[in-house]
Motif scaffolding. Structure first.
Motif, PDB file in Angstrom:
ATOM      1  N   LYS A   1      36.164-106.015  47.682  1.00  0.00           N
ATOM      2  CA  LYS A   1      35.749-104.628  47.437  1.00  0.00           C
ATOM      3  C   LYS A   1      35.731-103.871  48.759  1.00  0.00           C
TER       4      LYS A   1
ATOM      5  N   TYR B   1      28.440-102.413  39.391  1.00  0.00           N
ATOM      6  CA  TYR B   1      29.755-102.590  38.755  1.00  0.00           C
ATOM      7  C   TYR B   1      29.647-103.612  37.613  1.00  0.00           C
ATOM      8  N   GLY B   2      30.152-103.238  36.469  1.00  0.00           N
ATOM      9  CA  GLY B   2      30.136-104.193  35.345  1.00  0.00           C
ATOM     10  C   GLY B   2      28.946-104.026  34.421  1.00  0.00           C
TER      11      GLY B   2
ATOM     12  N   GLY C   1      35.142-109.975  39.173  1.00  0.00           N
ATOM     13  CA  GLY C   1      35.033-108.665  39.820  1.00  0.00           C
ATOM     14  C   GLY C   1      33.678-108.359  40.429  1.00  0.00           C
TER      15      GLY C   1
ATOM     16  N   ALA D   1      31.182 -99.894  32.474  1.00  0.00           N
ATOM     17  CA  ALA D   1      31.979-100.412  31.363  1.00  0.00           C
ATOM     18  C   ALA D   1      32.458 -99.268  30.482  1.00  0.00           C
TER      19      ALA D   1
ATOM     20  N   LEU E   1      40.945-110.625  47.656  1.00  0.00           N
ATOM     21  CA  LEU E   1      40.949-109.255  47.124  1.00  0.00           C
ATOM     22  C   LEU E   1      39.482-108.825  47.155  1.00  0.00           C
TER      23      LEU E   1
ATOM     24  N   LYS F   1      42.873-115.271  52.675  1.00  0.00           N
ATOM     25  CA  LYS F   1      42.854-113.869  52.221  1.00  0.00           C
ATOM     26  C   LYS F   1      41.996-113.743  50.974  1.00  0.00           C
TER      27      LYS F   1
ATOM     28  N   ARG G   1      38.523-109.784  34.762  1.00  0.00           N
ATOM     29  CA  ARG G   1      39.343-108.558  34.839  1.00  0.00           C
ATOM     30  C   ARG G   1      40.775-109.035  35.041  1.00  0.00           C
TER      31      ARG G   1
ATOM     32  N   LYS H   1      36.787-106.628  22.118  1.00  0.00           N
ATOM     33  CA  LYS H   1      38.223-106.945  22.251  1.00  0.00           C
ATOM     34  C   LYS H   1      38.612-108.155  21.411  1.00  0.00           C
TER      35      LYS H   1
ATOM     36  N   ASN I   1      36.248 -97.840  29.750  1.00  0.00           N
ATOM     37  CA  ASN I   1      36.845 -97.952  28.413  1.00  0.00           C
ATOM     38  C   ASN I   1      37.606 -96.720  27.983  1.00  0.00           C
TER      39      ASN I   1
ATOM     40  N   PHE J   1      38.276-113.271  42.850  1.00  0.00           N
ATOM     41  CA  PHE J   1      37.130-113.436  41.958  1.00  0.00           C
ATOM     42  C   PHE J   1      37.424-112.538  40.757  1.00  0.00           C
TER      43      PHE J   1
ATOM     44  N   ARG K   1      37.901-100.971  43.026  1.00  0.00           N
ATOM     45  CA  ARG K   1      37.539-101.318  41.653  1.00  0.00           C
ATOM     46  C   ARG K   1      37.662-100.076  40.762  1.00  0.00           C
ATOM     47  N   LYS K   2      38.661 -99.252  41.094  1.00  0.00           N
ATOM     48  CA  LYS K   2      39.041 -98.094  40.273  1.00  0.00           C
ATOM     49  C   LYS K   2      40.549 -98.219  40.127  1.00  0.00           C
ATOM     50  N   TRP K   3      40.963 -98.666  38.958  1.00  0.00           N
ATOM     51  CA  TRP K   3      42.349 -99.061  38.761  1.00  0.00           C
ATOM     52  C   TRP K   3      43.341 -97.950  39.075  1.00  0.00           C
TER      53      TRP K   3
ATOM     54  N   LYS L   1      43.696-107.078  35.458  1.00  0.00           N
ATOM     55  CA  LYS L   1      44.716-106.257  36.147  1.00  0.00           C
ATOM     56  C   LYS L   1      44.994-106.770  37.566  1.00  0.00           C
ATOM     57  N   GLY L   2      43.921-107.091  38.292  1.00  0.00           N
ATOM     58  CA  GLY L   2      44.090-107.585  39.668  1.00  0.00           C
ATOM     59  C   GLY L   2      44.873-108.887  39.685  1.00  0.00           C
TER      60      GLY L   2
HETATM   61  C1  LIG Z   1      41.596-126.992  47.413  1.00  0.00           C
HETATM   62  C2  LIG Z   1      40.552-125.953  47.551  1.00  0.00           C
HETATM   63  C3  LIG Z   1      40.763-124.789  46.709  1.00  0.00           C
HETATM   64  C4  LIG Z   1      40.062-123.678  46.725  1.00  0.00           C
HETATM   65  C5  LIG Z   1      39.038-123.281  47.687  1.00  0.00           C
HETATM   66  C6  LIG Z   1      38.339-122.047  47.252  1.00  0.00           C
HETATM   67  C7  LIG Z   1      38.398-120.850  47.854  1.00  0.00           C
HETATM   68  C8  LIG Z   1      38.962-120.539  49.174  1.00  0.00           C
HETATM   69  C9  LIG Z   1      39.994-119.473  49.228  1.00  0.00           C
HETATM   70  C10 LIG Z   1      40.027-118.432  50.049  1.00  0.00           C
HETATM   71  C11 LIG Z   1      38.853-117.926  50.816  1.00  0.00           C
HETATM   72  C12 LIG Z   1      39.109-116.561  51.339  1.00  0.00           C
HETATM   73  C13 LIG Z   1      38.172-115.669  51.643  1.00  0.00           C
HETATM   74  C14 LIG Z   1      36.742-115.796  51.282  1.00  0.00           C
HETATM   75  C15 LIG Z   1      35.831-114.958  52.107  1.00  0.00           C
HETATM   76  C16 LIG Z   1      35.131-113.958  51.719  1.00  0.00           C
HETATM   77  C17 LIG Z   1      35.246-113.316  50.362  1.00  0.00           C
HETATM   78  C18 LIG Z   1      34.018-112.592  49.982  1.00  0.00           C
HETATM   79  C19 LIG Z   1      33.887-111.643  49.062  1.00  0.00           C
HETATM   80  C20 LIG Z   1      34.885-110.697  48.520  1.00  0.00           C
HETATM   81  C21 LIG Z   1      34.925-110.708  47.029  1.00  0.00           C
HETATM   82  C22 LIG Z   1      34.791-109.386  46.372  1.00  0.00           C
HETATM   83  O1  LIG Z   1      34.685-108.355  46.981  1.00  0.00           O
HETATM   84  S1  LIG Z   1      34.814-109.448  44.651  1.00  0.00           S
HETATM   85  C23 LIG Z   1      35.045-107.782  44.182  1.00  0.00           C
HETATM   86  C24 LIG Z   1      36.436-107.261  44.359  1.00  0.00           C
HETATM   87  N1  LIG Z   1      37.438-108.009  43.687  1.00  0.00           N
HETATM   88  C25 LIG Z   1      37.757-107.838  42.397  1.00  0.00           C
HETATM   89  O2  LIG Z   1      37.177-107.032  41.708  1.00  0.00           O
HETATM   90  C26 LIG Z   1      38.850-108.679  41.828  1.00  0.00           C
HETATM   91  C27 LIG Z   1      38.902-108.667  40.318  1.00  0.00           C
HETATM   92  N2  LIG Z   1      39.057-107.321  39.777  1.00  0.00           N
HETATM   93  C28 LIG Z   1      40.215-106.848  39.248  1.00  0.00           C
HETATM   94  O3  LIG Z   1      41.171-107.580  39.224  1.00  0.00           O
HETATM   95  C29 LIG Z   1      40.215-105.436  38.689  1.00  0.00           C
HETATM   96  O4  LIG Z   1      41.091-105.387  37.621  1.00  0.00           O
HETATM   97  C30 LIG Z   1      40.612-104.353  39.713  1.00  0.00           C
HETATM   98  C31 LIG Z   1      39.652-104.395  40.901  1.00  0.00           C
HETATM   99  C32 LIG Z   1      42.021-104.539  40.217  1.00  0.00           C
HETATM  100  C33 LIG Z   1      40.516-102.959  39.051  1.00  0.00           C
HETATM  101  O5  LIG Z   1      39.212-102.761  38.577  1.00  0.00           O
HETATM  102  P1  LIG Z   1      38.843-101.648  37.472  1.00  0.00           P
HETATM  103  O6  LIG Z   1      37.403-101.794  37.155  1.00  0.00           O
HETATM  104  O7  LIG Z   1      39.264-100.300  37.894  1.00  0.00           O
HETATM  105  O8  LIG Z   1      39.800-101.963  36.276  1.00  0.00           O
HETATM  106  P2  LIG Z   1      39.654-103.114  35.210  1.00  0.00           P
HETATM  107  O9  LIG Z   1      40.964-103.313  34.583  1.00  0.00           O
HETATM  108  O10 LIG Z   1      39.104-104.293  35.755  1.00  0.00           O
HETATM  109  O11 LIG Z   1      38.658-102.426  34.167  1.00  0.00           O
HETATM  110  C34 LIG Z   1      39.024-101.783  33.025  1.00  0.00           C
HETATM  111  C35 LIG Z   1      39.152-102.816  31.932  1.00  0.00           C
HETATM  112  O12 LIG Z   1      38.032-103.690  31.972  1.00  0.00           O
HETATM  113  C36 LIG Z   1      37.313-103.629  30.731  1.00  0.00           C
HETATM  114  N3  LIG Z   1      35.893-103.690  31.026  1.00  0.00           N
HETATM  115  C37 LIG Z   1      35.016-102.727  31.084  1.00  0.00           C
HETATM  116  N4  LIG Z   1      33.803-103.212  31.377  1.00  0.00           N
HETATM  117  C38 LIG Z   1      33.964-104.514  31.514  1.00  0.00           C
HETATM  118  C39 LIG Z   1      33.074-105.557  31.820  1.00  0.00           C
HETATM  119  N5  LIG Z   1      31.800-105.330  32.057  1.00  0.00           N
HETATM  120  N6  LIG Z   1      33.568-106.793  31.900  1.00  0.00           N
HETATM  121  C40 LIG Z   1      34.874-107.037  31.672  1.00  0.00           C
HETATM  122  N7  LIG Z   1      35.774-106.068  31.372  1.00  0.00           N
HETATM  123  C41 LIG Z   1      35.299-104.837  31.292  1.00  0.00           C
HETATM  124  C42 LIG Z   1      37.705-102.359  30.136  1.00  0.00           C
HETATM  125  O13 LIG Z   1      37.584-102.454  28.747  1.00  0.00           O
HETATM  126  C43 LIG Z   1      39.153-102.209  30.575  1.00  0.00           C
HETATM  127  O14 LIG Z   1      39.946-103.051  29.777  1.00  0.00           O
HETATM  128  P3  LIG Z   1      41.509-102.822  29.505  1.00  0.00           P
HETATM  129  O15 LIG Z   1      41.811-103.633  28.292  1.00  0.00           O
HETATM  130  O16 LIG Z   1      41.724-101.368  29.362  1.00  0.00           O
HETATM  131  O17 LIG Z   1      42.201-103.385  30.711  1.00  0.00           O
END
Ligand SMILES: CC/C=C\C/C=C\C/C=C\C/C=C\C/C=C\C/C=C\CCC(=O)SCCNC(=O)CCNC(=O)[C@H](O)C(C)(C)COP(=O)(O)OP(=O)(O)OC[C@H]1O[C@@H](n2cnc3c(N)ncnc32)[C@H](O)[C@@H]1OP(=O)(O)O
Ligand SMILES: CCCCCCCCCCCCCCCC(=O)OC[C@@H](O)COP(=O)(O)O
Length: 377
Positions: A123, A367-368, A177, A373, A121, A119, A207, A195, A377, A174, A146-148, A209-210
């Motif tokens: 986009k 994104y990012g 994100g 960003a 998480l 599985k 990130r 921060k 914020n 990942f 990616r919109k919390w 939250k996820g």
């Molecule tokens: C033994 C062997 C072991 C291991 C083997 C390895 C792997 C095998 C395992 C499994 C394989 C399975 C499948 C693989 C197959 C295919 C997968 C392929 C691709 C898919 C991958 C994707 O699609 S990645 C993109 C989607 N996923 C994510 O984004 C996950 C991470 N994101 C989050 O968790 C996010 O929080 C969110 C998505 C839940 C919500 O996002 P949102 O943007 O709305 O909110 P955020 O909280 O993240 O953002 C607001 C806060 O972030 C700060 N901010 C703003 N700008 C930035 C920036 N540029 N960078 C960092 N932070 C930023 C902002 O200040 C806010 O901060 P707060 O303090 O208010 O939280």
């Protein structure tokens, strides 16, 4: 260049591989649709069938990596953790810097017997990619926008559904994100600075939250976090097109098994825990850059024949009718029919090129970078 290597670089070979992947994938998607009524009768049986159907698709890409390109995957990990891999549910955290990182992840899933059930998480945009995205719908993959404000409920709900999943799975996160680019790195380090967090050299700021919502919802179901750090030898920049061209890469993956109970329950503490983890991951990448290896012993699982067998099976199933069709076309001598066949082939190759484009970092989302960003914020 040997004959085999020459053949691997030929467009016709790529066209045939893509044809096999696309047609067999669409057949599998169709069978998946046929399992829909079964979900009402026996959800667990429907899930088990879909795990095997998903294997038919994902393992073709794994076969291309392992058997066609001959890419080697080395695992650095604690030998005491090794026997548990594939025998428990786990949340995998992986750096997002390479176009084929997901494929290397899949390769390890295959070697530990959890490929069909793996599985992520992902986009939301990926849900619309034919074959893979449609297959994921039946695998109960968790999608996010990616919109919390929107994700906070939908992601939690999708995760809750995985609590009674009938087979072991790895849930990939990942946390960065988006894929690493120098520009995204620059912006994310501005956020880190604002921060008061230490700067990272090889990762974007994670990130949190996820991660928090995943750990909270899978607590008691997933036994551990597999903190995974991936890199490639000789500063190689691997691509899916490189794999199709038969280029051999060498991936190194460092995995630490961390019991899930050791992740704090409080949200702020959990976020701090993840930031610290990424600082450690940055250290591992620095060590790799300096020495060409990760810490710890190498305990590599061998590649298994199943992905190759599956690939050969589907090739026979879909290439035989194609052969008959081409023979009929040529013997008909109709210019119009032959022209129509050429148009179909071109459309298929353009569609496949678009799908491969989804993996390319230079086509990565915005994104990012600053606008997002600031919105966040
Ligand atoms: C033994 C062997 C072991 C291991 C083997 C390895 C792997 C095998 C395992 C499994 C394989 C399975 C499948 C693989 C197959 C295919 C997968 C392929 C691709 C898919 C991958 C994707 O699609 S990645 C993109 C989607 N996923 C994510 O984004 C996950 C991470 N994101 C989050 O968790 C996010 O929080 C969110 C998505 C839940 C919500 O996002 P949102 O943007 O709305 O909110 P955020 O909280 O993240 O953002 C607001 C806060 O972030 C700060 N901010 C703003 N700008 C930035 C920036 N540029 N960078 C960092 N932070 C930023 C902002 O200040 C806010 O901060 P707060 O303090 O208010 O939280
Ligand atoms: C036999 C082989 C035939 C080849 C078939 C090629 C099929 C291509 C399948 C496409 C699979 C798509 C997976 C993409 C994973 C990925 O890496 O997504 C990027 C996101 O994380 C982050 O996106 P972004 O914000 O844009 O960086």
């Amino acid at each position: 260049m040997g004959l085999l290597q020459f053949l691997k670089s030929q467009f016709l070979c790529h066209l045939i591989m893509c044809y096999v992947f696309l047609v067999s994938g669409l057949i599998v998607n169709l069978i998946q649709i046929c399992t829909l009524p079964l979900w009402l009768v026996s959800k667990q049986l429907a899930r088990k069938i879909n795990i095997r159907l998903a294997y038919c698709i994902a393992s073709q890409m794994v076969a291309a990596l392992e058997w066609w390109s001959g890419t080697e995957c080395t695992l650095y990990t604690d030998p005491k953790s090794y026997p548990l891999y594939g025998k428990e549910n786990a949340v995998v955290i992986l750096n997002h810097s390479f176009e084929i990182d997901f494929l290397c992840g899949w390769t390890f899933c295959e070697r530990f017997g959890v490929l069909g059930s793996s599985k992520v998480l992902a986009k939301k945009e990926l849900a619309y990619v034919p074959v893979i995205g449609w297959m994921w719908y039946f695998l109960e993959i968790v999608f996010c926008k990616r919109k919390w404000e929107e994700d906070r409920t939908t992601v939690a709900q999708s995760l809750q559904k995985l609590r009674d999943y009938p087979e072991n799975y790895w849930f990939l996160l990942f946390c960065e994100g988006t894929r690493f680019t120098p520009k995204k790195h620059q912006f994310s380090m501005q956020v880190a600075e604002s921060k008061g967090l230490p700067k990272l050299k090889y990762h974007l700021l994670p990130r949190t939250k996820g991660f928090y919502v995943t750990v909270q919802n899978l607590r008691g179901t997933a036994a551990a976090i597999y903190d995974s750090t991936l890199n490639f030898r000789n500063n190689e920049v691997p691509t899916l097109l490189g794999i199709l061209n038969g280029k051999k890469y060498h991936a190194d993956l460092y995995v630490r098994r961390i019991p899930l109970e050791s992740v704090p329950e409080d949200e702020a503490e959990c976020a701090a825990w993840l930031h610290k983890l990424y600082q450690e991951k940055d250290g591992f990448q620095e060590q790799y850059a300096q020495t060409g290896r990760f810490p710890g012993p190498i305990v590599s699982p061998p590649r298994r024949p199943w992905s190759l067998i599956n690939w050969l099976f589907w090739s026979c199933v879909v290439l035989y009718p194609l052969g008959l069709l081409i023979a009929q076309l040529l013997s008909s001598g109709s210019v119009l029919t032959i022209a129509a066949a050429v148009v179909v082939c071109s459309a298929v190759s353009m569609g496949m090129r678009w799908m491969i484009g989804q993996t390319e970092i230079d086509k990565s989302s915005n994104y990012g970078i600053k606008a997002t960003a600031l919105n966040n914020n």
